[in-house]
Design a protein around this motif. Structure first.
Motif, short mmCIF file in Angstrom:
data_model
loop_
_atom_site.label_atom_id
_atom_site.label_comp_id
_atom_site.label_asym_id
_atom_site.label_seq_id
_atom_site.Cartn_x
_atom_site.Cartn_y
_atom_site.Cartn_z
N GLY A 88 0.83 -1.20 0.00
CA GLY A 88 0.00 0.00 0.00
C GLY A 88 0.86 1.25 0.00
N VAL A 89 0.32 2.32 -0.54
CA VAL A 89 1.01 3.61 -0.55
C VAL A 89 0.26 4.61 0.31
CG1 VAL A 89 1.80 5.52 -2.00
CG2 VAL A 89 1.95 3.17 -2.85
N GLY A 90 -1.06 4.46 0.38
CA GLY A 90 -1.86 5.41 1.13
C GLY A 90 -2.51 6.43 0.21
N HIS A 91 -2.76 7.60 0.74
CA HIS A 91 -3.40 8.63 -0.07
C HIS A 91 -2.77 9.98 0.25
CE1 HIS A 91 -5.75 10.77 3.08
NE2 HIS A 91 -5.76 9.59 3.69
N PHE A 92 -2.94 10.90 -0.69
CA PHE A 92 -2.56 12.28 -0.46
C PHE A 92 -3.80 13.13 -0.65
CE2 PHE A 92 -1.16 16.51 -1.59
CZ PHE A 92 -0.09 16.74 -0.73
N ALA A 93 -4.26 13.74 0.43
CA ALA A 93 -5.45 14.59 0.39
C ALA A 93 -6.65 13.84 -0.20
CB ALA A 93 -5.17 15.87 -0.40
N GLY A 94 -6.77 12.55 0.13
CA GLY A 94 -7.90 11.77 -0.35
C GLY A 94 -7.69 11.17 -1.73
N ILE A 95 -6.58 11.45 -2.38
CA ILE A 95 -6.26 10.86 -3.69
C ILE A 95 -5.52 9.56 -3.43
CG2 ILE A 95 -5.08 11.19 -5.89
CD1 ILE A 95 -5.25 14.24 -5.35
N VAL A 349 6.85 17.16 7.82
CA VAL A 349 5.56 16.51 8.00
C VAL A 349 4.47 17.56 8.18
CG1 VAL A 349 4.19 15.06 9.55
CG2 VAL A 349 6.49 14.34 8.88
N LEU A 350 4.73 18.60 8.94
CA LEU A 350 3.74 19.65 9.11
C LEU A 350 3.39 20.29 7.76
CD1 LEU A 350 4.34 19.27 12.15
CD2 LEU A 350 4.28 21.76 12.38
N ASP A 351 4.39 20.56 6.94
CA ASP A 351 4.11 21.14 5.62
C ASP A 351 3.36 20.15 4.72
OD1 ASP A 351 5.16 23.62 6.12
OD2 ASP A 351 7.12 23.20 5.24
N TRP A 352 3.68 18.87 4.85
CA TRP A 352 3.00 17.84 4.07
C TRP A 352 1.51 17.82 4.40
CZ3 TRP A 352 4.70 14.89 0.11
CH2 TRP A 352 4.06 13.69 -0.18
N THR A 353 1.17 17.98 5.68
CA THR A 353 -0.24 17.97 6.06
C THR A 353 -0.91 19.31 5.73
OG1 THR A 353 0.27 18.63 8.35
CG2 THR A 353 0.17 16.28 7.88
N ARG A 354 -0.17 20.39 5.82
CA ARG A 354 -0.73 21.69 5.41
C ARG A 354 -1.11 21.66 3.93
NH1 ARG A 354 3.91 24.09 8.52
NH2 ARG A 354 3.05 24.91 10.46
N ALA A 355 -0.24 21.08 3.11
CA ALA A 355 -0.51 21.00 1.68
C ALA A 355 -1.79 20.20 1.41
CB ALA A 355 0.68 20.37 0.94
N GLN A 356 -1.99 19.13 2.17
CA GLN A 356 -3.20 18.32 1.98
C GLN A 356 -4.44 19.11 2.37
OE1 GLN A 356 -2.82 13.94 2.82
NE2 GLN A 356 -0.92 14.62 3.81
N ALA A 357 -4.35 19.88 3.44
CA ALA A 357 -5.49 20.70 3.84
C ALA A 357 -5.84 21.71 2.76
CB ALA A 357 -5.19 21.42 5.16
N ALA A 358 -4.82 22.27 2.11
CA ALA A 358 -5.06 23.24 1.04
C ALA A 358 -5.75 22.57 -0.15
CB ALA A 358 -3.75 23.88 0.61
N VAL A 359 -5.31 21.35 -0.47
CA VAL A 359 -5.88 20.63 -1.60
C VAL A 359 -7.33 20.25 -1.34
CG1 VAL A 359 -5.72 18.49 -2.94
CG2 VAL A 359 -3.66 19.78 -2.39
N LEU A 369 -6.57 22.75 -7.88
CA LEU A 369 -5.31 22.17 -7.41
C LEU A 369 -5.41 20.66 -7.33
CD1 LEU A 369 -2.46 22.65 -6.31
CD2 LEU A 369 -3.47 23.03 -4.05
N ARG A 370 -6.56 20.16 -6.88
CA ARG A 370 -6.76 18.73 -6.73
C ARG A 370 -6.68 18.01 -8.08
NH1 ARG A 370 -10.12 19.04 -2.90
NH2 ARG A 370 -12.11 19.15 -3.98
N GLU A 371 -7.26 18.60 -9.12
CA GLU A 371 -7.24 17.95 -10.43
C GLU A 371 -5.83 17.92 -11.01
OE1 GLU A 371 -9.79 16.19 -11.76
OE2 GLU A 371 -10.48 16.63 -9.73
N VAL A 372 -5.07 18.98 -10.79
CA VAL A 372 -3.68 18.99 -11.26
C VAL A 372 -2.88 17.91 -10.53
CG1 VAL A 372 -1.54 20.33 -11.32
CG2 VAL A 372 -3.71 21.41 -11.95
N GLY A 382 5.26 10.42 -9.45
CA GLY A 382 4.43 10.96 -8.39
C GLY A 382 4.09 9.93 -7.33
N THR A 383 3.71 8.73 -7.76
CA THR A 383 3.40 7.66 -6.81
C THR A 383 4.63 7.29 -5.99
OG1 THR A 383 1.71 6.78 -8.31
CG2 THR A 383 2.51 5.31 -6.60
N THR A 384 5.77 7.21 -6.66
CA THR A 384 7.01 6.85 -5.96
C THR A 384 7.37 7.90 -4.93
OG1 THR A 384 7.80 5.68 -7.93
CG2 THR A 384 9.44 6.24 -6.27
N ARG A 385 7.18 9.16 -5.28
CA ARG A 385 7.53 10.24 -4.35
C ARG A 385 6.66 10.18 -3.09
NH1 ARG A 385 11.41 12.72 -1.99
NH2 ARG A 385 11.01 14.90 -1.46
N VAL A 386 5.37 9.93 -3.26
CA VAL A 386 4.50 9.83 -2.10
C VAL A 386 4.91 8.64 -1.24
CG1 VAL A 386 2.14 9.40 -1.32
CG2 VAL A 386 2.56 11.00 -3.19
#
Length: 503
Positions: A88-95, A349-359, A369-372, A382-386
Motif C-alpha cells: 500500500g502507498v496510502g493517499h494524499f489529500a484523499g487521492i 511533515v507539518l508542511d505535508w499535512t498543510r498542503a493536503q489541507a489546502a488541496v 489544485l486537486r485535479e492537477v 508521483g506515486t514513488t515520491r508519495v
C-alpha cells in the motif's frame, strides 16, 4: 533519584522508556490516565498504520513478531528474491494511489526484510507490547499521576504532581499535543491555525442512500467509510467545532449529509471524537535537562497517518543519545543532534499535512489544485515520491558526508548465514558491519566494546559497499567503498569517535 523521568505512557513514551531501559538506565514513567486500556485505543478508532521505518524500529529491538501477533497480522513474510512492490502507498489529500505504480528502481537502497511493508495495527496492541517490554527491562510506570509543574537546575529536573515531587537527571515530555511539560518548561510552540474540523466515529448508518466505502473527496470536504460503522469526516469550518462542545448525533448527521451529498441517517453513535489540522511545532526539542518527543514536540493533521510514525522516529533517535549522556560516554554535543536531526523531519511533515489541507478546500481553488495533483500523482514519479515520504525512505540526516547512504536509515542488509542487520541491533549498540573477510574494523570496534559491536561476513546484497557503520537507531554513520584503503579506515575511526566516543 532516577536517571530519566518520562511524562506520558503512550507509544512514544513507552518506546523511549524501552530504549533507555535497554541501556541500563533507571527510568520512571508518569501517566495521568489511571488505567492502560481504553476503547479509544482499540480497533477501530485506535487503528493506525506503522510505516516501514517504524516497523523496522520494532524489528531492530526484537518486538516486531509480538506486535504482529498482537495486531492479528499473520502474513508478514520476506521476499528473498529482491524488493517487491509495497502492499500500500496510502493517499494524499484523499487521492488514493496504486502501489503497483511505485518505481522500485528509484529506490536503490531498499532491500527486502521483515518490516519492508510496515503494518496495520492499533494503539492498544502497540502499547501492550511496549509495556510488557518495558516491564522486563525494569522500567517503572506509575499511572493516575498528573504533572503540574517542571523545575530544573544544572544538575537535575523535578516534576511536581501536586503533593508529590519526582526528581531525575533528565526529563522527557511525551505527554501529547497539550503537553504540560512543554508549557511548564518554557518551550515556544509555533505554527498555523486549523482549516477544518475532523470527526471520527463508530455509528450506525441507515437510510435509502448508499454510503460507499473508501475515501471520498466532495465539493464540501471529505468523508471516509472504513467499515460499516467506522466513519471519518473533514469539514472545512476553520476548526470551529473541535472540542468546543460534544458533537450530537444530529450535528454529525447534518455534517455527514452535507459532505456526502446523501440523505443517510445516523442511528446510535457509540464513539466520536474530533480533531483539526492545526500544525504547531516546538522551536527546539531540548531546553536544558528537559526534552520533548512525539505530539508534545509537534502536532498536525492526521491526514496520511504520520503522527505515530513521527513520534517513534523521535524516540528511536533520542533514546540512545540520552542513554549515552546518562552513562557518561556521550561525545560532546551528541544530545544536541536530536533537535538538529529531528526538527527538520517534523517541519516537513507539518508542511505535508498543510498542503493536503489546502488541496481539500471546498472551493474552486482547491478543486483546481486537486485535479492537477491527481494527474501528477498518477504518474510513476508521483506515486514513488508519495511512497518515499509516507514510508520514511526519503529521510536523510545531514551528517556532513557526500556518500549517498550516510544519514539514511540503513537498508536491511542480510548476511549469507541469514542474519539480518536488525537482529544485530537488538542490544541497542551500534554495529560495525564488515562485508569482507579481512576483519579490518575488528580492532577499532573492539576499543568501543559495550557501545559498538562488530560483525563480518559476505552479504546477500552489499549494495557495492565493503563495510558500514550503523548507529543504534539504524542510521548509516559511515560507509566504505569497495576499494577499501587506509583513508577508509581513518574515516571509520572519525565517524566512530563522533558518534560513540574515542576507543
Amino acid at each position: 533519584m532516577h536517571d530519566v523521568l518520562i511524562v506520558g505512557a503512550g507509544p512514544v513514551g513507552l518506546f523511549l522508556a524501552c530504549e533507555l531501559g535497554l541501556a541500563g538506565c533507571s527510568v520512571l514513567v508518569l501517566e495521568r490516565e489511571p488505567e492502560p486500556g481504553s476503547p479509544w485505543r482499540a480497533h477501530p478508532l485506535g487503528s493506525r498504520g506503522l510505516s516501514p521505518g517504524s516497523a523496522e524500529a520494532f524489528h531492530r529491538r526484537g518486538m516486531l513478531h509480538p506486535l504482529l501477533e498482537a495486531s492479528g497480522v499473520h502474513d508478514q513474510g520476506v521476499d528473498a528474491d529482491g524488493p517487491s512492490p509495497p502492499r500500500g502507498v496510502g493517499h494524499f489529500a484523499g487521492i488514493v494511489l496504486d502501489p503497483a505504480g511505485v518505481d522500485l528502481a528509484a529506490l536503490p537502497f531498499r532491500l527486502p526484510g521483515p518490516a519492508a511493508d510496515g503494518l496495520f495495527t492499533n494503539l492498544e496492541a502497540v502499547e501492550t507490547v511496549l509495556a510488557e517490554r518495558a516491564d522486563k527491562l525494569g522500567v517503572e510506570v506509575r499511572r493516575g499521576v498528573t504533572v503540574t509543574d517542571v523545575v530544573q537546575d544544572d544538575e537535575s529536573v523535578v516534576a511536581h504532581t501536586g503533593e508529590q515531587a519526582y526528581a531525575a537527571r533528565w526529563l522527557v515530555g511525551c505527554d501529547g499535543g497539550r503537553s504540560a511539560v512543554r508549557g511548564r518548561a518554557g518551550f515556544a510552540f509555533v505554527g498555523t491555525e486549523p482549516q477544518f474540523t475532523g470527526y471520527v466515529m463508530v455509528a450506525e448508518v441507515t437510510g435509502p442512500d448508499e454510503l460507499p466505502r473508501g475515501v471520498h473527496l466532495t465539493p464540501q470536504g471529505m468523508y471516509l467509510r472504513l467499515s460499516d460503522e467506522h466513519i471519518g469526516m473533514m469539514d472545512c469550518d476553520g476548526g470551529a467545532y473541535d472540542r468546543t462542545r460534544q458533537p450530537t448525533a444530529g450535528h454529525l448527521q447534518t455534517v455527514l449529509r452535507r459532505l456526502s451529498g446523501t440523505g443517510v441517517t445516523l442511528g446510535a453513535v457509540r464513539q466520536v471524537s474530533t480533531f483539526t489540522d492545526r500544525a504547531m511545532q516546538a522551536t527546539t526539542y531540548r531546553r536544558g535537562r528537559v526534552l520533548l518527543a512525539g505530539d508534545a514536540a509537534h502536532i498536525h493533521s492526521p491526514a496520511g497517518g504520520q503522527g505515530l510514525n513521527l513520534g517513534i522516529g523521535d524516540a528511536m533517535n533520542v533514546g540512545w543519545k540520552l542513554a549515552a549522556s546518562v552513562r557518561g560516554h556521550a561525545p560532546d554535543g551528541l544530545l544536541d543532534t536530536y533537535t538538529r536531526e529531528r526538527h527538520p523531519v517534523g517541519a516537513r511533515v507539518l508542511d505535508w499535512t498543510r498542503a493536503q489541507a489546502a488541496v481539500m478546500r471546498p472551493d474552486p481553488h482547491g478543486w483546481a489544485l486537486r485535479e492537477v495533483l491527481r494527474d501528477l500523482l498518477a504518474t510513476r514519479d508521483g506515486t514513488t515520491r508519495v511512497f518515499e515520504r509516507m514510508s520514511g525512505t526519503s529521510i536523510r540526516y545531514d551528517l556532513g558526508s557526500e556518500q549517498p547512504l550516510v544519514g539514511r536509515n540503513a537498508p536491511e542488509f542480510r548476511l549469507e548465514d541469514g542474519t539480518f542487520l536488525g537482529e544485530l541491533l537488538r542490544d541497542g549498540q551500534g554495529v560495525a558491519l564488515d562485508f569482507s573477510t579481512g576483519r579490518r574494523l575488528r580492532a577499532a570496534a573492539a576499543g568501543r566494546r559495550g557501545r559498538l559491536r562488530y560483525a563480518s561476513g559476505p552479504a546477500r546484497n552489499d549494495l557495492g559497499l565493503d563495510a558500514v557503520l550503523v548507529r543504534p537507531d539504524g542510521v548509516i554513520a559511515w560507509a566504505g567503498a569497495r576499494d577499501f584503503g587506509p583513508e577508509d579506515l581513518e574515516g571509520f575511526e572519525r565517524a566512530a569517535d563522533r558518534w560513540f566516543g574515542p576507543s
